[in-house]
Scaffold this active site. Structure first.
Site, PDB file in Angstrom:
ATOM      1  N   HIS A 156      56.474  -3.639  -4.608  1.00 44.14           N
ATOM      2  CA  HIS A 156      57.713  -3.378  -3.870  1.00 44.14           C
ATOM      3  C   HIS A 156      57.387  -3.347  -2.378  1.00 44.14           C
ATOM      4  O   HIS A 156      56.582  -2.524  -1.933  1.00 44.14           O
ATOM      5  CB  HIS A 156      58.343  -2.056  -4.318  1.00 44.14           C
ATOM      6  CG  HIS A 156      58.955  -2.144  -5.677  1.00 44.14           C
ATOM      7  ND1 HIS A 156      58.974  -1.096  -6.565  1.00 44.14           N
ATOM      8  CD2 HIS A 156      59.593  -3.183  -6.294  1.00 44.14           C
ATOM      9  CE1 HIS A 156      59.591  -1.485  -7.685  1.00 44.14           C
ATOM     10  NE2 HIS A 156      59.971  -2.739  -7.544  1.00 44.14           N
ATOM     11  N   ALA A 157      58.056  -4.238  -1.642  1.00 45.69           N
ATOM     12  CA  ALA A 157      57.666  -4.503  -0.261  1.00 45.69           C
ATOM     13  C   ALA A 157      57.704  -3.280   0.651  1.00 45.69           C
ATOM     14  O   ALA A 157      56.835  -3.086   1.489  1.00 45.69           O
ATOM     15  CB  ALA A 157      58.566  -5.601   0.301  1.00 45.69           C
TER      16      ALA A 157
ATOM     17  N   GLU B 127      57.295  -0.146   0.189  1.00 45.07           N
ATOM     18  CA  GLU B 127      56.529   1.052  -0.160  1.00 45.07           C
ATOM     19  C   GLU B 127      55.183   1.041   0.571  1.00 45.07           C
ATOM     20  O   GLU B 127      54.117   0.871  -0.021  1.00 45.07           O
ATOM     21  CB  GLU B 127      56.422   1.133  -1.692  1.00 45.07           C
ATOM     22  CG  GLU B 127      57.827   1.291  -2.293  1.00 45.07           C
ATOM     23  CD  GLU B 127      57.919   1.076  -3.800  1.00 45.07           C
ATOM     24  OE1 GLU B 127      56.871   0.923  -4.459  1.00 45.07           O
ATOM     25  OE2 GLU B 127      59.057   1.058  -4.331  1.00 45.07           O
TER      26      GLU B 127
ATOM     27  N   ARG C 239      62.831  -4.710  -0.689  1.00 48.02           N
ATOM     28  CA  ARG C 239      62.086  -4.278  -1.876  1.00 48.02           C
ATOM     29  C   ARG C 239      61.546  -5.468  -2.677  1.00 48.02           C
ATOM     30  O   ARG C 239      60.454  -5.420  -3.235  1.00 48.02           O
ATOM     31  CB  ARG C 239      63.040  -3.459  -2.749  1.00 48.02           C
ATOM     32  CG  ARG C 239      62.591  -3.171  -4.175  1.00 48.02           C
ATOM     33  CD  ARG C 239      63.683  -2.373  -4.876  1.00 48.02           C
ATOM     34  NE  ARG C 239      63.519  -2.307  -6.321  1.00 48.02           N
ATOM     35  CZ  ARG C 239      62.969  -1.277  -6.965  1.00 48.02           C
ATOM     36  NH1 ARG C 239      62.497  -0.247  -6.298  1.00 48.02           N
ATOM     37  NH2 ARG C 239      62.893  -1.280  -8.278  1.00 48.02           N
TER      38      ARG C 239
ATOM     39  N   ASN D 219      59.106  -5.890 -10.296  1.00 45.32           N
ATOM     40  CA  ASN D 219      58.839  -4.897 -11.335  1.00 45.32           C
ATOM     41  C   ASN D 219      59.963  -4.826 -12.385  1.00 45.32           C
ATOM     42  O   ASN D 219      60.074  -3.842 -13.116  1.00 45.32           O
ATOM     43  CB  ASN D 219      58.581  -3.527 -10.716  1.00 45.32           C
ATOM     44  CG  ASN D 219      57.621  -2.695 -11.544  1.00 45.32           C
ATOM     45  OD1 ASN D 219      56.739  -3.238 -12.229  1.00 45.32           O
ATOM     46  ND2 ASN D 219      57.786  -1.377 -11.519  1.00 45.32           N
ATOM     47  N   ARG D 220      60.750  -5.870 -12.452  1.00 52.97           N
ATOM     48  CA  ARG D 220      61.687  -6.079 -13.563  1.00 52.97           C
ATOM     49  C   ARG D 220      61.494  -7.477 -14.162  1.00 52.97           C
ATOM     50  O   ARG D 220      62.260  -7.883 -15.004  1.00 52.97           O
ATOM     51  CB  ARG D 220      63.149  -5.964 -13.094  1.00 52.97           C
ATOM     52  CG  ARG D 220      63.541  -4.618 -12.488  1.00 52.97           C
ATOM     53  CD  ARG D 220      63.589  -3.515 -13.537  1.00 52.97           C
ATOM     54  NE  ARG D 220      64.005  -2.242 -12.951  1.00 52.97           N
ATOM     55  CZ  ARG D 220      63.218  -1.423 -12.271  1.00 52.97           C
ATOM     56  NH1 ARG D 220      61.930  -1.724 -12.086  1.00 52.97           N
ATOM     57  NH2 ARG D 220      63.688  -0.286 -11.778  1.00 52.97           N
TER      58      ARG D 220
ATOM     59  N   HIS E 146      52.971   2.708  -6.135  1.00 53.53           N
ATOM     60  CA  HIS E 146      54.340   2.644  -5.614  1.00 53.53           C
ATOM     61  C   HIS E 146      54.602   3.880  -4.756  1.00 53.53           C
ATOM     62  O   HIS E 146      53.835   4.824  -4.738  1.00 53.53           O
ATOM     63  CB  HIS E 146      55.364   2.705  -6.766  1.00 53.53           C
ATOM     64  CG  HIS E 146      55.464   1.485  -7.601  1.00 53.53           C
ATOM     65  ND1 HIS E 146      56.559   0.655  -7.558  1.00 53.53           N
ATOM     66  CD2 HIS E 146      54.622   0.950  -8.529  1.00 53.53           C
ATOM     67  CE1 HIS E 146      56.408  -0.341  -8.426  1.00 53.53           C
ATOM     68  NE2 HIS E 146      55.234  -0.188  -9.030  1.00 53.53           N
ATOM     69  N   SER E 147      55.781   3.913  -4.119  1.00 50.51           N
ATOM     70  CA  SER E 147      56.309   5.154  -3.559  1.00 50.51           C
ATOM     71  C   SER E 147      57.829   5.120  -3.713  1.00 50.51           C
ATOM     72  O   SER E 147      58.398   4.036  -3.804  1.00 50.51           O
ATOM     73  CB  SER E 147      55.907   5.311  -2.089  1.00 50.51           C
ATOM     74  OG  SER E 147      56.558   4.361  -1.271  1.00 50.51           O
TER      75      SER E 147
ATOM     76  N   GLU F  66      53.655   6.973  -8.279  1.00 47.08           N
ATOM     77  CA  GLU F  66      54.657   7.081  -7.201  1.00 47.08           C
ATOM     78  C   GLU F  66      54.111   8.061  -6.177  1.00 47.08           C
ATOM     79  O   GLU F  66      54.160   9.279  -6.362  1.00 47.08           O
ATOM     80  CB  GLU F  66      56.005   7.565  -7.748  1.00 47.08           C
ATOM     81  CG  GLU F  66      56.664   6.621  -8.743  1.00 47.08           C
ATOM     82  CD  GLU F  66      57.416   5.457  -8.109  1.00 47.08           C
ATOM     83  OE1 GLU F  66      57.444   5.351  -6.868  1.00 47.08           O
ATOM     84  OE2 GLU F  66      57.983   4.653  -8.870  1.00 47.08           O
TER      85      GLU F  66
HETATM   86  O1  0X9 Z   1      61.740   1.321 -10.480  1.00 51.13           O
HETATM   87  C1  0X9 Z   1      60.553   1.015 -10.382  1.00 51.13           C
HETATM   88  O2  0X9 Z   1      60.148  -0.136 -10.492  1.00 51.13           O
HETATM   89  C2  0X9 Z   1      59.543   2.105 -10.087  1.00 51.13           C
HETATM   90  N1  0X9 Z   1      60.081   3.054  -9.166  1.00 51.13           N
HETATM   91  S1  0X9 Z   1      60.307   2.627  -7.594  1.00 51.13           S
HETATM   92  O3  0X9 Z   1      61.037   3.696  -6.947  1.00 51.13           O
HETATM   93  N2  0X9 Z   1      58.904   2.538  -6.865  1.00 51.13           N
HETATM   94  O4  0X9 Z   1      60.960   1.378  -7.538  1.00 51.13           O
HETATM   95  C3  0X9 Z   1      59.193   2.824 -11.379  1.00 51.13           C
HETATM   96  C4  0X9 Z   1      58.556   1.932 -12.395  1.00 51.13           C
HETATM   97  C5  0X9 Z   1      58.206   2.623 -13.623  1.00 51.13           C
HETATM   98  N3  0X9 Z   1      59.401   2.995 -14.242  1.00 51.13           N
HETATM   99  C6  0X9 Z   1      59.451   3.876 -15.218  1.00 51.13           C
HETATM  100  N4  0X9 Z   1      58.355   4.301 -15.745  1.00 51.13           N
HETATM  101  N5  0X9 Z   1      60.644   4.251 -15.578  1.00 51.13           N
HETATM  102 ZN    ZN Z   2      58.164   0.752  -6.351  1.00 52.23          ZN
END
Ligand code: 0X9
Ligand code: ZN
Length: 414
Positions: free
Chosen positions: A177-178, A180, A231, A246-247, A299-300, A374
């Site tokens: 995520h950019a 962070e 992001r 991350n999706r 991440h953050s 995080e």
């Molecule tokens: O949403 C995400 O990709 C991550 N949080 S962020 O705020 N850095 O974007 C969390 C990823 C892991 N997610 C879970 N374990 N629910």
């Molecule tokens: Zn993130």
């Protein structure tokens, strides 16, 4: 075939015109869901394009930071008031906060090949540093370009190893995520401590380390040059840019907590692994199974240590191991100056998300130990720690990394 200039111009102007580059009037609310009903109500806004969740809804009574577009604020506040949901305004006007920060952000230049923990480094500087480390410590460190980002930047890993084959590997990545920004310095500090502090040389005798300090360099650079809160990746869509990397992993892709709308901050891509950055990570990890034993995704923000699963509330099979290791890592970090992480068991996660890297590394790549780390918030926006916050965060996190290392060594080295 040649396009007539007029059509060509039309196509260009249709591309990516909806992206947000100015946050005038955007507010950040801190909302505290106290009941499941309240949480579920707030969660519904996740899919609304006027809302950008800076932290996720994970536990009842845990604050959630969410940025809201001007036109949605009145109705959002009305809902919060009617439902008696506790909230406060964290940032009145995001644009103003960012501008103030920009004026202060006059940084010293980093000499090529050096590392600093008192400034945020640009991608080129990060690459120059890891190349320098490899040049100075060629017996234990080497770099490899494992792919190119969409815009052609090198995706370079540094491997720290005394050679030999089939050693357990600890793989660490940052900045998928950019925005962070605190995550690459944590990766760089790990490299720095391993290779440049002789006290730690034991740590790479029997265990190999592979570190990718910036997974999403196009997005990361864009946060430095154009939009601080970007992001996603930077692949152009027809209307908006970028995919939430991350999706974008192909495990339970687009099942939950992800969007199929390209302008969303959690857009999963038109297909799984649409992004060259996620394909690059995938291919590297698959080429190195079964040696990769631990996967850390930096991440953050929010001080969470999260293990699988994200896509379901079912318990992961080795939850006890993951939870107790997470607890011990937290103890080590906490001992430094009292920074406390919440170790996330799946049933503590209120809302699922899918297509993340860490679920994929567990289910598909067969990496049993995996955490989304995080890191702590910082600065007015949470994504924007003062440069002077870097050192305290990286040093405390390093203590946690040592615990991870000891566990991998004790479990996998004979
Ligand atoms: O949403 C995400 O990709 C991550 N949080 S962020 O705020 N850095 O974007 C969390 C990823 C892991 N997610 C879970 N374990 N629910
Ligand atoms: Zn993130």
């Amino acid at each position: 075939m040649t396009l007539k200039p007029i059509y060509f111009l039309t196509l260009i102007s249709l591309t990516a015109s909806q992206d947000l580059t100015n946050y005038e009037g955007y507010k950040v609310y801190q909302v505290v869901p106290e009941t499941l009903d309240q949480a579920s109500l707030i969660n519904k806004f996740q899919y609304d394009i006027n809302f950008d969740f800076w932290t996720e809804i994970r536990l009842l009574n845990a604050p959630v930071d969410v940025m809201v577009a001007p036109l949605a604020q009145e109705s959002f506040e009305a809902v919060l008031n009617t439902e008696n949901i506790e909230y406060s305004t964290l940032i009145e006007n995001v644009e103003e906060t960012l501008q103030k920060r920009n004026r202060r952000r006059k940084r010293a230049t980093v000499e090529a090949g050096n590392v600093t923990f008192t400034e945020f480094m640009r991608h080129q500087e990060i690459l120059a540093y890891i190349h320098q480390v490899a040049a100075d410590h060629a017996d234990v460190a080497s770099t490899e370009v494992i792919g190119k980002s969409f815009e052609g930047r090198d995706l370079t890993i540094i491997k720290i190893s005394t050679g030999g084959s089939d050693k357990p590997i600890i793989y660490i990545e940052a900045a998928i995520h950019a925005r962070e920004w605190i995550s690459p310095p944590v990766a760089l500090y790990i490299i720095n401590q391993l290779v440049e502090n002789p006290e730690n040389s034991d740590m790479y005798q029997d265990v190999d380390w592979v570190i990718l300090p910036v997974v999403n360099p196009d997005g990361y650079e864009y946060t430095h040059t154009d939009v601080r809160l970007w992001r996603k990746t930077r692949t152009p869509g027809t209307i908006c840019y970028g995919v939430d990397a991350n999706r974008n992993f192909d495990y339970q892709w687009m099942v939950t907590g992800a969007s199929n709308w390209q302008c969303s901050e959690t857009y999963a891509g038109h297909v799984a692994f649409s992004e060259v950055e996620t394909r690059t990570v995938r291919d590297y990890l698959l080429a190195n199974t079964p040696n990769v034993k631990l996967f850390l995704d930096l991440h953050s923000y929010g001080q969470w240590l999260l293990y699988p699963w994200a896509y379901t509330s079912d318990l992961v099979e080795n939850i006890e191991e993951l939870h107790s290791l997470g607890d011990r890592v937290n103890d080590a970090i906490y001992a430094v100056r009292g920074t406390n992480y919440t170790v996330g068991s799946s049933n503590a996660i209120l809302y699922a998300s899918s297509g993340g890297s860490r679920d994929w590394t567990k289910a598909v790549a067969g990496i049993d130990l995996g955490y989304t780390v995080e890191l702590p918030r910082g600065g007015d926006s949470g994504f924007d720690p003062d440069a002077s916050d870097i050192l305290p965060v990286v040093t405390e996190t390093w203590e946690g990394v040592k615990v991870f290392y000891e566990y991998v060594r004790d479990k996998y080295v004979n």
